[in-house]
Design a protein around this motif. Structure first.
Motif, PDB file in Angstrom:
ATOM      1  N   THR A 114       0.847  -1.208   0.000  1.00  0.00           N
ATOM      2  CA  THR A 114       0.000   0.000   0.000  1.00  0.00           C
ATOM      3  C   THR A 114       0.876   1.249   0.000  1.00  0.00           C
ATOM      4  N   ASP A 214      -3.361  -3.141  -7.677  1.00  0.00           N
ATOM      5  CA  ASP A 214      -2.993  -3.907  -6.481  1.00  0.00           C
ATOM      6  C   ASP A 214      -3.572  -5.321  -6.635  1.00  0.00           C
ATOM      7  N   GLU A 215      -2.954  -6.294  -5.981  1.00  0.00           N
ATOM      8  CA  GLU A 215      -3.346  -7.699  -6.148  1.00  0.00           C
ATOM      9  C   GLU A 215      -3.447  -7.988  -7.649  1.00  0.00           C
ATOM     10  N   GLY A 497      -5.683  -8.638   1.228  1.00  0.00           N
ATOM     11  CA  GLY A 497      -5.356  -7.237   1.447  1.00  0.00           C
ATOM     12  C   GLY A 497      -5.355  -6.833   2.910  1.00  0.00           C
TER      13      GLY A 497
HETATM   14 MG    MG Z   1      -2.135  -5.202   0.162  1.00  0.00          MG
END
Ligand code: MG
Ligand code: ADP
Length: 801
Positions: A114, A214-215, A497
């Motif tokens: 992050t 993200d991911e 997450g």
């Molecule tokens: Mg994450």
């Protein structure tokens, strides 16, 4: 040989093989050193803000971002420390550099991705063009925007976040911020909505610039082929799925129909075909005029025999809710393609949903192609590196953890049957629970989670089962999975997450859990994709914490049965039944090989789907570009004046120049939208039916492209005809014309959803016959040989070049 040399060799070897993975980080370290030279520790807040303002000024005047990187990253580092109390570690900065270069950073779970994203996001936003960060779900978009927001704001940039259900104005405001957090899905839906706008001020997106995903493997691979759909209300009736499902129910497996090994496809046998033809009173179901019926019958068979209630979907409040095969959770707003959805609804005797017509659709993959630069981060990219390169041009950069990972990944415990597995699982969970070591169990389905929880309860162990439909609640529970004595059961990607801290939120409990060996992750199934297994393991051992992981599998697991992996095993295991785990390491290897084969097959399927969509996507782009040009600058509108000169000058004299221009604009947009809606419906029909009509010896893809191309050629004329027709049918009074009265406007209501294309093995399988993934099987089975072949080819080609 030291670690570094090993990495360099690996790097060179990969380069030689053409594998798009970088291990050697030396070039990044050079840049890192320059960043580390900038000392801002003693600078005042004011000074840092001034430096950021200067940087923004330089970027807006055209200085290249590469030149500004060093100072930008130094500023973010210091700002992050002052605002959110975290100073990005060297490895985080390295990942940030790679991401600015449009690469994909692989970093373990819990390494702080992050925070990493803030570095390239800030740098790419200072030029004034928007940066998007796509998160795994809405909750994370909200969390990350709030968590990282102070850093951006300290440095003079604004941050926004998109949530489902937000109004147009709120969205527009969020997209106008320097950095916008949202799910890829929401951004994609907004893209679709923008392409139905009749007024430019109603569009919410700006020009697409830089995106950080993200991911990333989950979005770019697992979800990539999923079409986002926007639909509007119409009154098209659906006929007959009930009857077809009834017919399907009456058929017998192996007599009237057969399924293939992967349970992806279903075929009528000759006798089954005859039976169906008799019931339906048609002579030849394969005749072109029966194509629609045949397609819908196939959907009914698929619904009846390949989709299982409580595994693939659940029924709640009179509605079908689809269970995502990767997360094992219910996904909201997801449909199967219309015909299949109707068939499943008929199977469950539900009232058919009101069928609207599809106004627009785009897959996530094609949507992401609109960004001029793409980058991402995830804990599991390596095994998908080839696909990431092929589809997105992304190179994977392996970033080492800040502190080495000491998690112990044990070999699988493999059982011959499910009962033995469950017994052993309970014994193991109990053993840990007695010492208060926290355990996180990842299952394949909600059903399995609940069964296991019930079994544990009988032995006196209470546990948290994650079956909330609420991401935030889920995150709160999973965050506590590291507390002493906790047993948490969830499907395998629930809570992606979310950070699991040892000891939970009680700092003083941490030492205790550490002394017990940290979090213990148990998987009760192998997943189709190795990446998902690794994600689960990664929940333990974050940031150098102790931890361990182990999978418990059985030869009766869905995966093993579905793909007949048993056949890969030595004969003696085919019918064996015993309570003890199988000790033979070969079995382990063969299961891993089976998993690789399946991954290869799935890649093949995605490639085929992509090949089908690529041409239609080009048509979409051409049509919509034309549309948006008309919307934004209203040019190229001389068609009507030429086509209907008399009426044109009459209306113009009544309405005046400016109004006339608006009328032309609106009619053209209307005609494009209407024709496009019809076009995609037609293309979808052709696509779903193509395998059924495929002429002997013709490649269905080529055939499909040919027909789609012809349709597109006609689309132009259809649009022109419609513009003219609409114009000529307008009632003209002495006041001129009223478009609203005449119904020339966008759809009165629209809604968005996602089609799950994963089930479309159905369709791809039919096209490809039993050959899906033949190459993948070969590649997996003869991997080393393939690599050798690849090498030879490379050398071979060189002299010629
Ligand atoms: Mg994450
Ligand atoms: P990931 O997305 O890689 O799994 P997160 O971004 O959720 O990881 O961060 C995991 C944890 O690491 C968070 O609790 C965060 O506060 C912490 N963290 C990340 N970077 C740093 C840093 N540079 N210094 C201190 N803590 C950090």
């Amino acid at each position: 040989m030291n670690h570094l040399t090993k990495k360099k060799i690996l790097h060179r070897w990969n380069k030689l093989k053409g594998v798009p993975i970088e291990w050697d980080l030396a070039p990044y370290y050079k840049i890192l050193m320059k960043i580390n030279e900038i000392d801002l520790e003693k600078a005042s807040d004011k000074k840092i803000k001034e430096r950021s303002a200067r940087l923004i000024e330089q970027a807006r005047q055209g200085t290249s971002l590469d030149k500004l990187l060093v100072e930008a990253y130094a500023l973010v580092r210091e700002a992050a420390w002052r605002t959110v109390g975290m100073r990005p570690f060297d490895v985080q900065v390295i990942a940030g550099i790679a991401m600015h270069q449009g690469k994909l950073a692989e970093m373990n779970t819990g390494e702080g991705k992050t925070l990493v994203a803030v570095l390239p996001a800030y740098l790419n936003a200072i030029s004034g063009k928007g940066v998007h960060i796509h998160t795994f779900n809405d909750y994370l978009a909200r969390r990350d925007a709030a968590w990282m927001g102070p850093i951006y704001e300290f440095l003079g940039l604004s941050v926004g976040c998109i949530q489902e259900g937000m109004s147009q104005n709120e969205r527009k405001k969020a997209y106008n911020a320097g950095i916008t957090y949202s799910t890829a899905k929401e951004a994609g839906f907004d893209f679709l909505r923008d392409h139905l706008c009749y007024r430019e001020k109603n569009c919410v997106h700006r020009e697409f610039h830089f995106v950080i995903v993200d991911e990333a493997d989950s979005i770019l691979i697992d979800e990539a082929r999923i079409p986002l759909v926007i639909a509007g209300s119409t009154e098209k009736p659906e006929t007959g799925p009930g009857q077809l499902v009834q017919i399907a129910k009456g058929l017998k497996e192996d007599v009237d129909f057969e399924t293939d090994e992967g349970k992806r496809n279903i075929y009528l046998t000759p006798s089954g075909l005859q039976r169906v033809e008799t019931i339906l009173e048609v002579k030849n179901l394969h005749a072109p005029e029966n194509l629609d019926l045949l397609t819908r019958l196939n959907q009914a068979l698929h619904a009846e025999y390949l989709l299982h209630r409580d595994i693939d979907y659940i029924v709640r409040k009179g509605k079908i809710e689809i269970v995502d095969e990767f997360t094992g959770r219910v996904v909201e707003d997801r449909h199967w393609p219309d015909g299949l959805q109707a068939a499943v609804e008929a199977k469950e005797k539900l009232r058919l949903g009101s069928g609207g017509s599809i106004l627009g659709s785009i897959t996530l993959q094609h949507f992401l192609e609109h960004y001029s630069k793409i980058s991402g981060m995830t804990a599991t990219a390596q095994s998908a590196a080839d696909e990431l390169k092929q589809f997105y041009g992304l190179t994977v950069v392996i970033v080492p953890p800040n502190r080495p990972c000491i998690r112990k990944d044990h070999l699988d415990e493999i059982f011959t049957h499910n009962d033995a597995k469950t017994k052993a699982l309970i014994v193991e969970i109990r053993r840990c629970h007695e010492t208060e070591r926290p355990v996180l169990v990842g299952t394949a389905s909600v059903e399995e989670s609940e069964e296991l929880a019930a079994a544990l309860k009988k032995t006196g162990i209470s546990c948290h089962v994650l079956n909330a439909k609420n991401d935030e609640l889920e995150a709160q529970i999973i965050a506590q999975a590291g507390s002493p004595g906790t047993v948490t059961i969830s499907t395998n990607m629930a809570g992606r997450g979310t950070d699991i801290k040892l000891g939970g939120d009680k700092e003083q409990e941490r030492d205790k859990v550490v002394s017990l060996g940290g979090l213990y992750v148990i998987g009760t199934n192998r997943h189709e994709s190795l990446r998902v297994d690794l994600q689960l393991r990664g929940r333990a051992g974050r940031q150098g914490d102790p931890g361990s992981s182990r999978f418990y599998t059985s030869l009766e697991d869905n995966l093993i049965k579905r793909y007949n992996i048993r056949n890969l095993l030595p004969k003696k295991y085919h019918n064996l039944k015993q309570d003890e785990p199988i000790e033979n390491p070969l079995v382990q290897k063969e299961i891993a090989r089976g998993q690789r084969i399946i991954e290869g097959q799935n890649f093949e399927i995605r490639k085929t789907l992509w090949k089908y969509s690529i041409l239609v996507e080009k048509h979409r782009e051409m049509t919509q570009n034309r549309r948006q040009e008309i919307l934004w600058d209203g040019s190229n509108l001389d068609f009507l004046e030429d086509a209907a000169p008399e009426l044109y000058s009459k209306v113009k004299s009544l309405m005046g120049d400016k109004q006339m221009h608006k009328i032309e604009q609106r009619i053209t947009l209307y005609a494009i939208d209407q024709c496009w809606t019809d076009h995609i419906a037609k293309i979808a029909d052709i696509r779903e039916g193509i395998h059924l009509t495929s002429v002997a010896g013709q490649s269905p893809i080529r055939e499909f492209h040919k027909i789609a191309d012809q349709e597109f050629q006609q689309l132009e004329h259809k649009i022109d005809d419609m513009i003219l027709q609409t114009f000529e049918s307008l009632p003209v009074t002495e006041k001129g014309v009223d478009l609203d009265d005449a119904g020339i406007r966008g759809p009165s209501s629209t809604w968005t959803y996602v089609i799950t294309d994963n089930q479309f093995g159905l369709w791809v399988g039919m096209i490809q016959g039993s050959n899906i993934g033949a190459t993948a099987v070969a590649a997996a089975a003869y991997g080393p040989l393939y690599i050798l072949l690849g090498l030879l080819q490379r050398f071979w080609k060189k002299p010629k070049n």
